[in-house]
Enzyme design. Structure first.
Site, mmCIF file in Angstrom:
data_model
loop_
_atom_site.group_PDB
_atom_site.id
_atom_site.type_symbol
_atom_site.label_atom_id
_atom_site.label_comp_id
_atom_site.label_asym_id
_atom_site.label_seq_id
_atom_site.Cartn_x
_atom_site.Cartn_y
_atom_site.Cartn_z
ATOM 1 N N CYS A 56 48.780 39.863 51.029
ATOM 2 C CA CYS A 56 47.940 40.601 51.977
ATOM 3 C C CYS A 56 48.802 41.559 52.793
ATOM 4 O O CYS A 56 50.010 41.369 52.912
ATOM 5 C CB CYS A 56 47.248 39.653 52.931
ATOM 6 S SG CYS A 56 46.229 38.439 52.088
ATOM 7 N N ARG B 132 49.452 45.850 48.531
ATOM 8 C CA ARG B 132 49.707 44.422 48.707
ATOM 9 C C ARG B 132 48.462 43.578 48.425
ATOM 10 O O ARG B 132 48.548 42.357 48.307
ATOM 11 C CB ARG B 132 50.182 44.141 50.131
ATOM 12 C CG ARG B 132 51.511 44.760 50.465
ATOM 13 C CD ARG B 132 51.900 44.410 51.883
ATOM 14 N NE ARG B 132 52.133 42.990 52.026
ATOM 15 C CZ ARG B 132 53.297 42.390 51.824
ATOM 16 N NH1 ARG B 132 54.340 43.103 51.491
ATOM 17 N NH2 ARG B 132 53.420 41.094 51.976
ATOM 18 N N TRP C 31 44.274 39.981 49.691
ATOM 19 C CA TRP C 31 44.320 39.571 48.283
ATOM 20 C C TRP C 31 43.912 38.108 48.306
ATOM 21 O O TRP C 31 44.638 37.250 48.803
ATOM 22 C CB TRP C 31 45.734 39.742 47.735
ATOM 23 C CG TRP C 31 45.860 39.496 46.273
ATOM 24 C CD1 TRP C 31 45.331 40.239 45.257
ATOM 25 C CD2 TRP C 31 46.572 38.426 45.656
ATOM 26 N NE1 TRP C 31 45.670 39.693 44.049
ATOM 27 C CE2 TRP C 31 46.427 38.584 44.254
ATOM 28 C CE3 TRP C 31 47.319 37.353 46.124
ATOM 29 C CZ2 TRP C 31 46.998 37.718 43.340
ATOM 30 C CZ3 TRP C 31 47.891 36.482 45.215
ATOM 31 C CH2 TRP C 31 47.735 36.671 43.836
ATOM 32 N N ASN D 40 48.544 36.530 56.547
ATOM 33 C CA ASN D 40 49.005 36.589 55.161
ATOM 34 C C ASN D 40 49.691 35.259 54.877
ATOM 35 O O ASN D 40 50.544 34.833 55.651
ATOM 36 C CB ASN D 40 49.991 37.753 54.992
ATOM 37 C CG ASN D 40 50.641 37.752 53.629
ATOM 38 O OD1 ASN D 40 50.116 37.188 52.678
ATOM 39 N ND2 ASN D 40 51.794 38.395 53.528
ATOM 40 N N GLY D 41 49.301 34.614 53.770
ATOM 41 C CA GLY D 41 49.907 33.321 53.444
ATOM 42 C C GLY D 41 48.824 32.296 53.204
ATOM 43 O O GLY D 41 47.658 32.647 52.992
ATOM 44 N N GLU E 288 58.833 43.988 28.721
ATOM 45 C CA GLU E 288 58.429 44.794 29.871
ATOM 46 C C GLU E 288 57.416 45.864 29.457
ATOM 47 O O GLU E 288 56.453 46.139 30.184
ATOM 48 C CB GLU E 288 59.680 45.420 30.518
ATOM 49 C CG GLU E 288 59.425 46.367 31.672
ATOM 50 C CD GLU E 288 58.722 45.747 32.873
ATOM 51 O OE1 GLU E 288 58.466 44.538 32.888
ATOM 52 O OE2 GLU E 288 58.385 46.515 33.792
ATOM 53 N N LYS F 139 53.602 46.190 30.981
ATOM 54 C CA LYS F 139 53.073 47.417 31.600
ATOM 55 C C LYS F 139 51.696 47.747 31.039
ATOM 56 O O LYS F 139 50.774 48.074 31.782
ATOM 57 C CB LYS F 139 54.017 48.622 31.391
ATOM 58 C CG LYS F 139 55.349 48.546 32.095
ATOM 59 C CD LYS F 139 55.260 48.685 33.601
ATOM 60 C CE LYS F 139 55.054 47.387 34.307
ATOM 61 N NZ LYS F 139 56.118 46.741 34.984
ATOM 62 N N GLU G 271 49.129 45.165 32.397
ATOM 63 C CA GLU G 271 48.832 45.284 33.822
ATOM 64 C C GLU G 271 47.911 46.448 34.140
ATOM 65 O O GLU G 271 47.006 46.314 34.944
ATOM 66 C CB GLU G 271 50.139 45.522 34.604
ATOM 67 C CG GLU G 271 50.982 44.313 34.808
ATOM 68 C CD GLU G 271 52.176 44.615 35.705
ATOM 69 O OE1 GLU G 271 53.012 45.457 35.315
ATOM 70 O OE2 GLU G 271 52.265 44.029 36.784
ATOM 71 N N HIS H 209 56.661 34.472 12.239
ATOM 72 C CA HIS H 209 56.338 33.055 12.427
ATOM 73 C C HIS H 209 54.950 32.855 13.035
ATOM 74 O O HIS H 209 54.655 31.777 13.547
ATOM 75 C CB HIS H 209 57.406 32.391 13.304
ATOM 76 C CG HIS H 209 58.759 32.364 12.644
ATOM 77 N ND1 HIS H 209 59.033 31.580 11.544
ATOM 78 C CD2 HIS H 209 59.891 33.058 12.892
ATOM 79 C CE1 HIS H 209 60.294 31.772 11.162
ATOM 80 N NE2 HIS H 209 60.829 32.677 11.965
ATOM 81 N N LYS I 98 51.124 43.489 44.757
ATOM 82 C CA LYS I 98 52.516 43.915 44.611
ATOM 83 C C LYS I 98 53.476 42.756 44.848
ATOM 84 O O LYS I 98 54.482 42.617 44.174
ATOM 85 C CB LYS I 98 52.803 45.056 45.595
ATOM 86 C CG LYS I 98 54.217 45.615 45.503
ATOM 87 C CD LYS I 98 54.427 46.364 44.205
ATOM 88 C CE LYS I 98 55.822 46.947 44.088
ATOM 89 N NZ LYS I 98 56.115 47.302 42.687
#
Ligand code: M6R
Length: 608
Positions: free
Chosen positions: A2, A27, A75, A101-102, A481, A485, A488, A504, A603
């Site tokens: 948040c 955030r 968030w 936040n938390g 990576e 990307k 996301e 495999h 983020k």
């Protein structure tokens, strides 16, 4: 997770808060809200599910005049995203209001206790209990009441609290979630991130866990939770407000991709000395570094993929066992740790709860902990014996780009520095590495130029059913990576796989609608990688190859080629990922996605 902002001073608080919330939106963006104590002494609260723009529309031109207020972008963790669960949350009297936040881990118990005591709680959130605990403790002094409430809380918090009857005072507190104080002329700020306030002041205090900040316009008194004063230095934020803006690019992600040459330069600044690599930050722990016999790396997401490069180099150059583990798993099966274990925690934000918890466990067991982070003053720096900063500047897009390449280059330098100290990197190898590092920023610029073709390619691939990314050795983290990307920001499924594993199982996914993206840069494993690429071709998959300029063979084998300059293998991850970032960006744009704030993400993830 948040975003929080608070203001007290002579400006109109409403616009300051909304501006701060827009800058913090990366955030979290499930809901947004503000509270103001108006010039008439009323508490005004407006909050909405959705982005800051929704809040702004709801406010229209009816934001009241006020010199104090607080704001929040959420968030969601406890309680779904809704108007009711949006912050700020207030007490029964409607005088006290809180943003948080938390996670208050014992909120169910506290909620039952408050309900039994006659309090009326309206939302499903953990945060609301804080407003009521402050209400219960309030005897005319907000800071005292907050400190008293904090003593009941378990979990993590960055909090800002305001009381209608103390109309120039904000109280902030932090434990395991970021919160900074900003000091201006006759005005003060609280924010979860400097981006929210850097347009107004660069003078900040990074609060430490357990701190309570009592703010009036232009002043801040910091105490611990018992009320004992604590001294915290005032730091100067080194970047401008413009640095956090888009700078003419359509999205922050595109801007940050283009900033990579500069970010790489910044990451190496002061660390390449003639033919040597030297990280001064390690000087205070040289004695302990001399005795390490094992390296454990911990990280999440993009930072984890960067850490794979670090682990490979520590193992190769130091000749000691080295590996990387995702932080969230590290705690459940911790490796043997003793004072000879070097634990490297890699985290852009420095606030990722999983990584902090893993680093703390390692520290408690006696390990030497080094943080590799982009965020000065972040929580991870307090868990670590030494911190090495990426120096990459603020990264606003949720999808990490410039912090991936600066993490890789910083880990390369870290491994080289320690190998040098232990006498395990010969002078010739170090000189070769230094030369390659010096060429890297210009090569990153060239890789960006060469990747211009990804825009047109994205047109042809944007309707694929999914992607398979493969790589070997230093190409493997780039493949992982690249796949992350795509996932996301375009919401397309993508697998990142070790190329040798393709046969495999996952090869069954390949067909004309599932392209294979192969990181096939020049390396010792090139021929093997080409065999894997051919396996994909034989299944009708279109093949996108990332290849080294001058490779004449690959054009015959791949449908499309993204060229990158030649470099040393350990640095090839950095150049190979650039076209993959741009490809993901353009696929997401073609698919009409919210590139900078993709759905369901935040983020900085400050919950475990
Ligand atoms: O701040 P951190 O580096 O600790 O964050 C770790 C991950 O949450 C982060 O890398 C995430 O995977 C990014 N969204 C990647 O683009």
């Amino acid at each position: 997770m948040c975003g929080i902002v608070g203001y007290t001073g002579p400006r109109e608080a409403g616009p300051v808060l909304l501006d701060g919330l827009r800058r913090l939106e990366y955030r979290g963006y499930d809901s947004a809200g503000i509270a103001l104590v108006t010039q008439n002494g009323d508490l005004f609260v407006e909050k909405r599910a959705g982005k800051v723009a929704v809040l702004q529309d709801a406010l229209g031109n009816r934001t009241p005049s006020a010199g104090i207020g607080l704001g929040h972008t959420r968030w969601a963790t406890h309680g779904r995203p809704s108007d009711l669960n949006a912050h700020p949350h207030s007490d029964c009297t409607g005088r006290i209001t809180v943003v948080h936040n938390g996670i208050v881990e014992n909120f169910r118990e506290l909620r039952s206790e408050l309900l039994a005591g006659g309090h009326v709680l309206a939302s499903e959130t953990d945060t609301e209990v804080v407003a009521h605990l402050v209400e219960a403790a309030y005897e005319g002094d907000l800071a005292d009441a907050v400190r008293s409430a904090l003593r009941r809380l378990e979990g993590a918090y960055a909090l800002v609290v305001m009381h209608r009857d103390e109309p120039d005072r904000l109280v902030g507190a932090r434990l395991n979630a970021p919160l900074i104080v900003g000091l201006g002329d006759d005005e003060s700020f609280l924010a979860s991130d400097a981006a929210a306030i850097v347009a107004y002041t660069k003078r900040v205090i990074f609060l430490a866990d357990g701190d309570v900040a009592d703010l009036r316009p232009g002043t801040a008194t910091i105490t611990d939770r018992a009320g004992a004063p604590v001294d915290r230095p005032v730091d100067i934020i080194p970047w401008s407000a413009e640095a956090a803006e888009k700078g003419g690019y359509a999205h922050f992600m595109l801007k940050e991709i283009h900033e990579q040459p500069e970010a790489l330069t910044a990451a190496m600044t002061g660390r390449l000395r003639h033919d040597k690599i030297c990280l001064e930050e390690l000087d205070p722990i040289r004695d302990r570094l001399a005795g390490i016999d094992r390296v454990e790396m911990i990280a999440c997401g993009t930072a984890y993929y960067a850490s794979l490069v670090g682990a490979a180099l520590f193992q190769e150059w130091l000749g000691v066992p080295a590996r990387s583990t995702v932080s969230s798993e590290f705690r459940y099966s911790p490796p043997p740790i003793d004072p000879h274990t070097l634990v490297v925690a890699v985290t852009q934000s420095g606030e990722t709860a999983d990584t902090i918890a893993a680093a703390r466990l390692a520290g408690d067991r006696g390990a030497l902990v080094v943080a590799v982070t982009n965020t000065v003053g972040s929580a991870i720096t307090r868990e670590a014996h030494a911190s090495v900063f990426l120096q990459a500047g603020p990264e606003v897009a949720v999808a990490a780009t410039k912090t991936f390449v600066t993490q890789v280059v910083t880990l390369v330098m870290l491994a080289a520095d320690v190998a040098h100290q232990l006498g395990r990197l010969n002078a010739e190898a170090e000189l070769g590495l230094v030369k390659a590092l010096r060429r890297l920023p210009a090569q990153a610029s060239r890789a960006i130029e060469l990747a211009a073709s990804t825009e047109e390619m994205a047109e042809r691939y944007a309707s694929a059913n999914g992607f398979m990314y493969i790589g070997r050795a230093f190409g493997y983290p780039a493949a992982l990576e690249g796949a992350l990307k795509i996932k996301e920001i375009s919401y397309l499924h993508a697998e990142g796989y070790a190329a040798g594993e393709l046969k495999h199982g996952p090869i069954s996914l390949l067909d004309a609608d599932v392209p294979l993206v192969a990181v096939a840069t020049r390396s010792a494993v090139y021929e093997k990688l080409i065999s894997n690429l051919m396996e994909g071709r034989a299944r009708d998959a279109r093949v996108i190859a990332v290849a080294t300029e001058g490779d004449t063979e690959i054009e015959r084998l791949a449908t499309d080629v993204c060229w990158v300059p030649d470099t040393l293998e350990p640095l090839s991850t950095i150049l190979a990922v650039i076209p993959l970032q741009l490809f993901a960006y353009y696929v997401a744009v073609k698919r009409g996605r919210d590139v900078d704030q993709p759905r369901n993400l935040a983020k900085s993830v400050t919950v475990e």
